[in-house]
Every structure is written in C-alpha cells, then in structure tokens.
Design a protein around this motif. Sequence first.
Motif, mmCIF file in Angstrom:
data_model
loop_
_atom_site.group_PDB
_atom_site.id
_atom_site.type_symbol
_atom_site.label_atom_id
_atom_site.label_comp_id
_atom_site.label_asym_id
_atom_site.label_seq_id
_atom_site.Cartn_x
_atom_site.Cartn_y
_atom_site.Cartn_z
ATOM 1 N N VAL A 113 1.247 -1.388 -0.096
ATOM 2 C CA VAL A 113 -0.207 0.030 0.167
ATOM 3 C C VAL A 113 0.943 0.964 0.098
ATOM 4 N N ILE A 114 0.822 2.413 -0.534
ATOM 5 C CA ILE A 114 1.422 3.231 -1.098
ATOM 6 C C ILE A 114 0.394 4.571 -0.255
ATOM 7 N N GLY A 115 1.674 4.862 0.646
ATOM 8 C CA GLY A 115 -0.135 6.186 1.591
ATOM 9 C C GLY A 115 -0.616 5.721 2.286
ATOM 10 N N VAL A 116 -0.125 5.638 3.222
ATOM 11 C CA VAL A 116 -0.524 5.181 4.748
ATOM 12 C C VAL A 116 -1.050 6.666 5.385
ATOM 13 N N GLY A 117 -1.982 6.958 4.743
ATOM 14 C CA GLY A 117 -2.851 8.387 5.749
ATOM 15 C C GLY A 117 -4.354 7.424 6.110
ATOM 16 N N GLY A 118 -5.472 8.101 5.836
ATOM 17 C CA GLY A 118 -6.466 7.774 6.270
ATOM 18 C C GLY A 118 -7.275 6.227 5.311
ATOM 19 N N VAL A 119 -7.439 6.640 3.920
ATOM 20 C CA VAL A 119 -7.579 5.020 3.404
ATOM 21 C C VAL A 119 -6.514 4.485 3.206
ATOM 22 N N GLY A 120 -5.088 4.266 3.334
ATOM 23 C CA GLY A 120 -3.960 3.749 2.720
ATOM 24 C C GLY A 120 -3.606 2.973 4.018
ATOM 25 N N SER A 121 -4.603 3.131 5.426
ATOM 26 C CA SER A 121 -3.799 2.895 6.267
ATOM 27 C C SER A 121 -5.202 1.910 7.276
ATOM 28 N N THR A 131 -11.723 15.450 13.366
ATOM 29 C CA THR A 131 -12.629 15.527 12.691
ATOM 30 C C THR A 131 -13.076 14.525 11.225
ATOM 31 N N ARG A 132 -14.359 13.876 10.541
ATOM 32 C CA ARG A 132 -14.713 13.555 9.226
ATOM 33 C C ARG A 132 -15.939 13.599 9.353
ATOM 34 N N ILE A 133 -16.724 13.415 8.262
ATOM 35 C CA ILE A 133 -17.943 13.436 7.655
ATOM 36 C C ILE A 133 -17.985 12.004 6.861
ATOM 37 N N VAL A 134 -19.135 11.206 7.558
ATOM 38 C CA VAL A 134 -19.181 10.770 6.350
ATOM 39 C C VAL A 134 -21.028 10.210 7.115
ATOM 40 N N LEU A 151 3.664 1.507 2.822
ATOM 41 C CA LEU A 151 5.459 3.282 2.484
ATOM 42 C C LEU A 151 4.772 4.091 2.644
ATOM 43 N N GLU A 152 5.052 4.877 3.272
ATOM 44 C CA GLU A 152 4.768 6.194 3.216
ATOM 45 C C GLU A 152 5.672 7.174 3.115
ATOM 46 N N ARG A 153 5.843 8.547 3.203
ATOM 47 C CA ARG A 153 7.001 9.524 2.616
ATOM 48 C C ARG A 153 6.849 10.372 3.961
ATOM 49 N N PHE A 154 6.027 10.418 5.376
ATOM 50 C CA PHE A 154 5.828 10.755 6.342
ATOM 51 C C PHE A 154 6.023 10.070 7.594
ATOM 52 N N ASP A 155 5.356 10.507 8.485
ATOM 53 C CA ASP A 155 5.735 9.311 9.933
ATOM 54 C C ASP A 155 4.281 8.775 9.827
ATOM 55 N N PRO A 160 1.436 8.006 11.932
ATOM 56 C CA PRO A 160 0.262 9.516 11.469
ATOM 57 C C PRO A 160 1.298 10.093 11.366
ATOM 58 N N HIS A 161 1.503 11.563 10.136
ATOM 59 C CA HIS A 161 1.247 13.307 10.263
ATOM 60 C C HIS A 161 0.206 13.616 9.848
ATOM 61 N N THR A 162 0.985 15.202 9.739
ATOM 62 C CA THR A 162 -0.054 16.651 9.946
ATOM 63 C C THR A 162 0.093 16.992 8.672
ATOM 64 N N ARG A 163 0.181 16.363 7.395
ATOM 65 C CA ARG A 163 0.528 16.988 5.663
ATOM 66 C C ARG A 163 -0.799 16.112 5.025
ATOM 67 N N GLY A 164 -1.829 15.224 5.442
ATOM 68 C CA GLY A 164 -2.207 14.708 4.733
ATOM 69 C C GLY A 164 -3.649 14.941 4.525
ATOM 70 N N SER A 165 -4.805 14.284 3.783
ATOM 71 C CA SER A 165 -5.745 15.199 3.606
ATOM 72 C C SER A 165 -6.580 14.040 4.707
ATOM 73 N N SER A 166 -6.208 13.807 5.252
ATOM 74 C CA SER A 166 -6.926 12.657 6.915
ATOM 75 C C SER A 166 -6.676 13.789 8.213
ATOM 76 N N HIS A 167 -5.794 14.640 8.335
ATOM 77 C CA HIS A 167 -5.020 15.712 9.257
ATOM 78 C C HIS A 167 -6.305 16.061 9.232
HETATM 79 C C1 LIG Z 1 -10.351 20.027 4.912
HETATM 80 C C2 LIG Z 1 -10.480 18.584 4.917
HETATM 81 C C3 LIG Z 1 -11.479 17.965 4.815
HETATM 82 C C4 LIG Z 1 -11.714 16.912 4.663
HETATM 83 N N1 LIG Z 1 -13.524 16.397 5.582
HETATM 84 C C5 LIG Z 1 -13.741 15.451 4.643
HETATM 85 C C6 LIG Z 1 -15.075 15.019 5.256
HETATM 86 O O1 LIG Z 1 -16.146 15.903 6.455
HETATM 87 N N2 LIG Z 1 -15.721 13.540 4.642
HETATM 88 C C7 LIG Z 1 -15.117 12.874 3.528
HETATM 89 O O2 LIG Z 1 -15.303 11.727 3.800
HETATM 90 N N3 LIG Z 1 -13.537 13.450 3.349
HETATM 91 C C8 LIG Z 1 -13.346 14.902 3.722
HETATM 92 N N4 LIG Z 1 -12.295 15.542 2.986
HETATM 93 C C9 LIG Z 1 -11.334 14.746 2.295
HETATM 94 C C10 LIG Z 1 -11.152 13.467 2.890
HETATM 95 O O3 LIG Z 1 -10.103 14.061 4.160
HETATM 96 C C11 LIG Z 1 -10.457 12.598 1.694
HETATM 97 O O4 LIG Z 1 -10.938 11.802 0.766
HETATM 98 C C12 LIG Z 1 -9.281 11.677 2.780
HETATM 99 O O5 LIG Z 1 -9.248 11.789 4.157
HETATM 100 C C13 LIG Z 1 -8.242 11.285 2.075
HETATM 101 O O6 LIG Z 1 -7.486 10.115 2.466
HETATM 102 P P1 LIG Z 1 -6.487 9.372 1.910
HETATM 103 O O7 LIG Z 1 -6.104 8.233 2.635
HETATM 104 O O8 LIG Z 1 -6.527 9.242 0.656
HETATM 105 O O9 LIG Z 1 -5.759 10.542 1.608
HETATM 106 P P2 LIG Z 1 -4.532 11.045 2.785
HETATM 107 O O10 LIG Z 1 -5.131 11.494 3.953
HETATM 108 O O11 LIG Z 1 -3.820 12.430 2.248
HETATM 109 O O12 LIG Z 1 -3.217 10.296 2.441
HETATM 110 C C14 LIG Z 1 -2.409 10.103 1.797
HETATM 111 C C15 LIG Z 1 -0.504 9.773 1.820
HETATM 112 O O13 LIG Z 1 -0.244 9.189 0.871
HETATM 113 C C16 LIG Z 1 1.040 9.660 1.344
HETATM 114 N N5 LIG Z 1 2.168 9.941 -0.093
HETATM 115 C C17 LIG Z 1 1.771 10.536 -0.672
HETATM 116 N N6 LIG Z 1 2.384 10.682 -2.118
HETATM 117 C C18 LIG Z 1 3.351 8.998 -1.451
HETATM 118 C C19 LIG Z 1 4.673 8.192 -2.016
HETATM 119 N N7 LIG Z 1 4.874 9.516 -3.319
HETATM 120 N N8 LIG Z 1 5.176 7.433 -1.783
HETATM 121 C C20 LIG Z 1 4.726 7.713 -0.306
HETATM 122 N N9 LIG Z 1 3.560 8.263 0.607
HETATM 123 C C21 LIG Z 1 2.599 9.000 -0.267
HETATM 124 C C22 LIG Z 1 1.095 10.195 1.749
HETATM 125 O O14 LIG Z 1 2.101 11.622 2.363
HETATM 126 C C23 LIG Z 1 -0.153 10.810 3.463
HETATM 127 O O15 LIG Z 1 0.157 10.517 4.702
HETATM 128 C C24 LIG Z 1 -12.128 15.992 3.814
HETATM 129 C C25 LIG Z 1 -10.312 16.602 3.186
HETATM 130 C C26 LIG Z 1 -9.890 17.960 3.827
HETATM 131 C C27 LIG Z 1 -8.818 18.755 2.933
#
Ligand SMILES: Cc1cc2nc3c(=O)[nH]c(=O)nc-3n(C[C@H](O)[C@H](O)[C@H](O)COP(=O)(O)OP(=O)(O)OC[C@H]3O[C@@H](n4cnc5c(N)ncnc54)[C@H](O)[C@@H]3O)c2cc1C
Length: 133
Positions: A12-20, A52-55, A36-40, A42-49
């Motif tokens: 799994v490439i990218g361990v944010g909300g969906v990847g984790s 709260t979130r709404i489903v 595989l995650e490019r940051f820690d 968890p970390h504070t730079r993804g869109s899952s940071h």
């Molecule tokens: C302010 C904000 C509010 C939101 N509110 C909602 C909400 O209320 N409800 C909802 O359903 N959705 C919401 N969303 C959208 C939702 O947050 C995202 O759809 C969801 O969190 C995305 O999760 P993700 O795991 O795809 O992305 P991320 O959490 O960003 O994870 C992607 C990960 O991939 C890593 N990555 C990227 N490139 C690489 C690489 N080349 N190699 C290794 N790692 C890599 C990143 O570092 C990151 O950790 C919101 C988004 C934002 C920005």
Amino acid sequence: MNPTPEHYDAIVIGVGGVGSAATYRLAARGLDVLGLERFDVPHTRGSSHGSTRIVRLTQPEDPSYVPLARAAFEHWRDLEDETGRDLLTITGSVHAAEPDSAFLDSARASLDAHGIDHEELSGTEVRRGPSLH
Ligand SMILES: Cc1cc2nc3c(=O)[nH]c(=O)nc-3n(C[C@H](O)[C@H](O)[C@H](O)COP(=O)(O)OP(=O)(O)OC[C@H]3O[C@@H](n4cnc5c(N)ncnc54)[C@H](O)[C@@H]3O)c2cc1C
C-alpha cells in the motif's frame, strides 16, 4: 529472519486515512502487507489530518455509495470495540439545494432507494427551526 522480504501479498503506497485502513484490513485477513509512507504514520500533512470527518448516508453522487457508507459505520464500530475509544458519533444532517435541482433529485432517489429516513423542508421551515413532533 529476513528483515526485508522480497515478496509481499500487497503493498500500500500512502498510509493516510484510506491507506491505513486498507493496510489494516489486509493484514487482518492474514496477508503479508507493506505500507509505504513518505512522512510519519500518522502525520499532519495529509488530507486525513484533523480530529473530525463526516461520513454521510445522503449520497447524491451515486446511490451505490450508500452500502459502502453503511459498511464503514460497522467498521468504525468494530474499531471502537478493539480500541475501547469512542470514534463514531451518529447525527442527522441538513443538506440544502435549489428546488428541482439535479442534486435534490439525485439525493431523493438515493435516499428512497435505500429506505433512509428523511424529511424535506422548505427554506421557510428551515429558518423556523426544528419541528416538535
Ligand atoms: C480540510 C479537509 C476536510 C475534509 N473533510 C472531509 C469530510 O468531512 N468527509 C470526507 O469524507 N472527506 C473529507 N475530506 C476528504 C478526505 O479527507 C479525504 O478524501 C481522505 O482523508 C483522503 O484520505 P487519503 O488516505 O486518500 O489521503 P491522505 O490522508 O492525504 O493520505 C495519502 C497519504 O499518501 C502519502 N503519500 C503521497 N504520495 C506518496 C508517495 N509518493 N510515497 C509515499 N507516500 C505518499 C501522503 O503522505 C499521505 O499520508 C476532507 C479533506 C480536507 C482536505
């Protein structure tokens, strides 16, 4: 023991909300998974940071998302059981749209198709506040 195996069942490439969640679910099925995650994690730079979130069950985009949202609710409850933490708060929600808009038609069709309890209010009724019945 080989610390860097050459074979994984899934990577799994990218361990944010969906990847984790994907990593966790695959590992729970007994697969050998590498995340595989490019940051820690968890970390504070993804869109899952954030805290709260709404489903939502209202899915005007596509009614086929409703079973996925329901499954997500079950998985959040499973995670609460496993962690002993309150993670999911169920509330109602208010969605505003123009009368006869495509958004409203699509939301209504999705709600009806999945038997989701809902109420349609005019702008005047919304401004008046919640009805007591
Ligand atoms: C302010 C904000 C509010 C939101 N509110 C909602 C909400 O209320 N409800 C909802 O359903 N959705 C919401 N969303 C959208 C939702 O947050 C995202 O759809 C969801 O969190 C995305 O999760 P993700 O795991 O795809 O992305 P991320 O959490 O960003 O994870 C992607 C990960 O991939 C890593 N990555 C990227 N490139 C690489 C690489 N080349 N190699 C290794 N790692 C890599 C990143 O570092 C990151 O950790 C919101 C988004 C934002 C920005």
